[in-house]
Design an enzyme around this catalytic site. Structure first.
Site, PDB file in Angstrom:
ATOM      1  N   LYS A 160      39.194  36.019  34.274  1.00 46.62           N
ATOM      2  CA  LYS A 160      40.436  35.728  34.127  1.00 46.62           C
ATOM      3  C   LYS A 160      40.176  34.141  34.116  1.00 46.62           C
ATOM      4  CE  LYS A 160      43.291  34.749  37.462  1.00 46.62           C
ATOM      5  NZ  LYS A 160      44.500  35.014  38.768  1.00 46.62           N
TER       6      LYS A 160
ATOM      7  N   ASP B  47      46.844  37.592  33.536  1.00 44.09           N
ATOM      8  CA  ASP B  47      46.811  37.709  35.271  1.00 44.09           C
ATOM      9  C   ASP B  47      48.556  39.005  35.349  1.00 44.09           C
ATOM     10  OD1 ASP B  47      49.824  36.311  33.913  1.00 44.09           O
ATOM     11  OD2 ASP B  47      49.128  34.537  35.516  1.00 44.09           O
TER      12      ASP B  47
END
Length: 217
Positions: free
Chosen positions: A120, A138
């Protein structure tokens, strides 16, 4: 979600916010990388509050290494998990100096090899710093993807891959910003504000939340 609905979904988000940006404050790719690492399980506002003074002093990996672990901890002590994060930031800074001529690599695999950097974080840096069409999943994007039917998956990677496949041009570059902001401010976890959602009619979420007055009644 049907292809036509996906396009309309993004079109509306884009029309409402033509130039979305990350809410993390930074002055260069290195500071962005540090900010994203610090933002894990923390709010962007909380990270910004802690990094303003830090980033006024530290702009390069060499300066971070020179600052040292204890001083870094003092700067970021208000951020959750600051001890571990501080160790990672010092370690990734040392790695950048030793292995990348002090520059943040424009490569996801190389980024993921840095201490404290997961997929991420790498995707955020690739997108924001280098303009890559990446999808940083997320908790907000994971929720929005599954709840709306835009990209359903049991893991962040599954949602990322589905978003990559489903998201058309010209929305790919800014898609993850629109989805994060939508999840943060409208499609909230506990009580989504469906009554003011501009894509509610395209969304697969059935128990639409009524406006506050209707709830009170």
């Amino acid at each position: 979600m049907k292809k036509a609905d996906v396009f309309e979904f993004y079109r509306r988000l884009a029309e409402a916010n033509p130039h979305p940006k990350t809410e993390l404050e930074s002055g260069n790719a290195y500071q962005l990388l540090v900010a994203v690492v610090l933002s894990a399980q923390a709010t962007d506002a909380g990270v910004n509050k802690a990094t303003r003074a830090l980033f006024a002093e530290v702009k390069t990996p060499e300066q971070m290494v020179a600052l040292g672990l204890d001083a870094l901890k003092q700067h970021i002590r208000t951020i959750g998990l600051f001890n571990t994060k501080a160790k990672n930031v010092i370690a990734l800074s040392e790695a950048l100096v030793a292995d990348h001529d002090s520059a943040v690599p424009n490569d996801r695999d190389a980024l993921e090899r840095l201490p404290g950097v997961g997929r991420k974080t790498a995707n955020v840096v690739m997108n924001v710093a280098f303009g890559a069409e990446t999808f940083a999943v997320d908790t907000h994007i994971f929720r929005v993807g599954n709840r709306t039917g835009l990209a359903r998956g049991k893991t962040p990677l599954a949602v990322e891959l589905k978003l990559d496949k489903a998201t058309p041009q010209p929305f790919r570059l800014h898609a993850h910003h629109w989805l994060i902001l939508h999840g943060r401010y409208v499609c909230k976890a506990r009580r989504p504000e469906c009554w003011r959602c501009i894509v509610a009619d395209l969304c697969a979420f059935k128990p639409k939340t009524p406006p506050p007055k209707a709830l009170a009644a």
